[in-house]
Design a protein around this motif. Sequence first.
Motif, PDB file in Angstrom:
ATOM      1  N   THR A  12       0.811  -1.218   0.000  1.00  0.00           N
ATOM      2  CA  THR A  12       0.000   0.000   0.000  1.00  0.00           C
ATOM      3  C   THR A  12       0.847   1.271   0.000  1.00  0.00           C
ATOM      4  O   THR A  12       0.362   2.329  -0.387  1.00  0.00           O
ATOM      5  CB  THR A  12      -0.946   0.028   1.209  1.00  0.00           C
ATOM      6  OG1 THR A  12      -0.173  -0.063   2.414  1.00  0.00           O
ATOM      7  CG2 THR A  12      -1.929  -1.126   1.144  1.00  0.00           C
ATOM      8  N   SER A  89      -0.375  -4.584   7.496  1.00  0.00           N
ATOM      9  CA  SER A  89      -1.148  -3.405   7.093  1.00  0.00           C
ATOM     10  C   SER A  89      -0.739  -2.866   5.728  1.00  0.00           C
ATOM     11  O   SER A  89      -1.527  -2.158   5.086  1.00  0.00           O
ATOM     12  CB  SER A  89      -0.991  -2.299   8.138  1.00  0.00           C
ATOM     13  OG  SER A  89       0.352  -1.848   8.197  1.00  0.00           O
ATOM     14  N   LYS A  90       0.472  -3.190   5.273  1.00  0.00           N
ATOM     15  CA  LYS A  90       0.942  -2.678   3.979  1.00  0.00           C
ATOM     16  C   LYS A  90       1.163  -3.793   2.957  1.00  0.00           C
ATOM     17  O   LYS A  90       0.685  -3.695   1.825  1.00  0.00           O
ATOM     18  CB  LYS A  90       2.244  -1.888   4.181  1.00  0.00           C
ATOM     19  CG  LYS A  90       2.085  -0.666   5.068  1.00  0.00           C
ATOM     20  CD  LYS A  90       3.424   0.011   5.337  1.00  0.00           C
ATOM     21  CE  LYS A  90       3.259   1.195   6.278  1.00  0.00           C
ATOM     22  NZ  LYS A  90       4.563   1.822   6.616  1.00  0.00           N
ATOM     23  N   GLU A  93      -2.054  -6.278   2.941  1.00  0.00           N
ATOM     24  CA  GLU A  93      -3.135  -5.417   2.468  1.00  0.00           C
ATOM     25  C   GLU A  93      -2.953  -5.074   0.993  1.00  0.00           C
ATOM     26  O   GLU A  93      -3.929  -5.006   0.235  1.00  0.00           O
ATOM     27  CB  GLU A  93      -3.202  -4.150   3.320  1.00  0.00           C
ATOM     28  CG  GLU A  93      -4.204  -3.104   2.839  1.00  0.00           C
ATOM     29  CD  GLU A  93      -5.661  -3.540   2.902  1.00  0.00           C
ATOM     30  OE1 GLU A  93      -6.500  -2.861   2.294  1.00  0.00           O
ATOM     31  OE2 GLU A  93      -5.957  -4.564   3.565  1.00  0.00           O
ATOM     32  N   GLN A  97      -5.650  -5.856  -1.917  1.00  0.00           N
ATOM     33  CA  GLN A  97      -6.176  -4.836  -2.816  1.00  0.00           C
ATOM     34  C   GLN A  97      -5.954  -5.219  -4.279  1.00  0.00           C
ATOM     35  O   GLN A  97      -6.815  -4.976  -5.133  1.00  0.00           O
ATOM     36  CB  GLN A  97      -5.548  -3.486  -2.497  1.00  0.00           C
ATOM     37  CG  GLN A  97      -6.007  -2.900  -1.169  1.00  0.00           C
ATOM     38  CD  GLN A  97      -5.478  -1.496  -0.929  1.00  0.00           C
ATOM     39  OE1 GLN A  97      -4.961  -0.840  -1.835  1.00  0.00           O
ATOM     40  NE2 GLN A  97      -5.613  -1.020   0.300  1.00  0.00           N
ATOM     41  N   SER A 123      -5.112  -5.899   8.569  1.00  0.00           N
ATOM     42  CA  SER A 123      -5.524  -5.532   7.211  1.00  0.00           C
ATOM     43  C   SER A 123      -6.884  -4.846   7.199  1.00  0.00           C
ATOM     44  O   SER A 123      -7.862  -5.360   7.750  1.00  0.00           O
ATOM     45  CB  SER A 123      -5.574  -6.792   6.334  1.00  0.00           C
ATOM     46  OG  SER A 123      -6.248  -6.551   5.119  1.00  0.00           O
ATOM     47  N   SER A 125      -8.745  -4.627   4.679  1.00  0.00           N
ATOM     48  CA  SER A 125      -9.619  -5.339   3.744  1.00  0.00           C
ATOM     49  C   SER A 125      -9.975  -6.730   4.225  1.00  0.00           C
ATOM     50  O   SER A 125     -10.511  -7.528   3.452  1.00  0.00           O
ATOM     51  CB  SER A 125      -8.946  -5.441   2.365  1.00  0.00           C
ATOM     52  OG  SER A 125      -8.724  -4.165   1.810  1.00  0.00           O
ATOM     53  N   SER A 126      -9.725  -7.046   5.495  1.00  0.00           N
ATOM     54  CA  SER A 126      -9.943  -8.415   5.969  1.00  0.00           C
ATOM     55  C   SER A 126     -11.405  -8.844   5.875  1.00  0.00           C
ATOM     56  O   SER A 126     -11.704 -10.029   5.773  1.00  0.00           O
ATOM     57  CB  SER A 126      -9.450  -8.564   7.410  1.00  0.00           C
ATOM     58  OG  SER A 126     -10.204  -7.741   8.291  1.00  0.00           O
TER      59      SER A 126
END
Length: 311
Positions: A12, A89-90, A93, A97, A123, A125-126
């Motif tokens: 991300t 998280s990055k 994720e 995405q 995340s 988008s989990s």
Amino acid sequence: MQIESPTRIAATDGYPLAATLYYSDRLQLPQRVAIINCATGVKAGYYARYARFLAAHGYLAITYDYRGIGASRPLSLRRLKASKFDWGSKDFEGIMQWVIKNFPDAGIAVVGHSIGGVLPGFSASSGRIDRMLTVAAQFAYWQDYAVRARYRMLLKWHVLMPLATALVGYFPGRRLGWLEDLPAGVAYEWAFRRARLQADGAGRLFPQLRCPLLAYSISDDDFGTPAAVLRLLRHYRGSERSHVVVQPQELALAEIGHFAFFHDRFSGNLWLESLAWLDSGTVARQVADFLPAEPAACRAPEVSKVSVLPL
């Protein structure tokens, strides 16, 4: 015929992650995508055999290296600021995405080994994940290690590892024969993990995972003990969680341990069990622990204690 396609997928924050797509040439448009999350200090190539197995059963399987590991390692690891929170998280994720953008109608399954089962909790988008399978997934909190090995592992991972990291500027795991090299932030986070971590914004994302979750632990695994696996499962409060235990002797083996689940000698038993879960939610063995999903009203953000230690 199976196809293995190396590619780059951006995290991300734009960090380029080395990834490989596994699929059958008969697959026109994937209806099922499986993202495989590695253990700490393990290259994505280790999971190639399992990815090929999933591809042979109709999945587009994706393996990838976290930043700082394998083919996603920069020229200088000393200069890389990275943590396990970044991996979730990055990096994870970013993979999520990419899948959502390119295959918006596909079902998404996640297979997480060790720390790979933690990362979806970081995340955003989990909530898009349809089913999750974890193998020996835990936080590496030292008091959860198997009693027979606890103090040896405490010395190795929580004393010697941070000392070596401080001396070198990153953890020289490859030189020591202890997995892959690790960014300093990842090594320190592992070494100084607490039982009950401080809450922050990232911790609030764990309850957003609402898909069914099946967690495997292996009885001779010194890392992923039942206590360790359950510690993680309690944070995924939005999901129905089933915990099962594999005994090596039931497969006529002396040991399996933390890593061997992904060896292809298990393609005719453990892998088929995992496939039944990913395909239809079928649990092929006795459930040792079942944790029902909590109602949304019971999942107040401040209850979550999952976070990353400040580095």
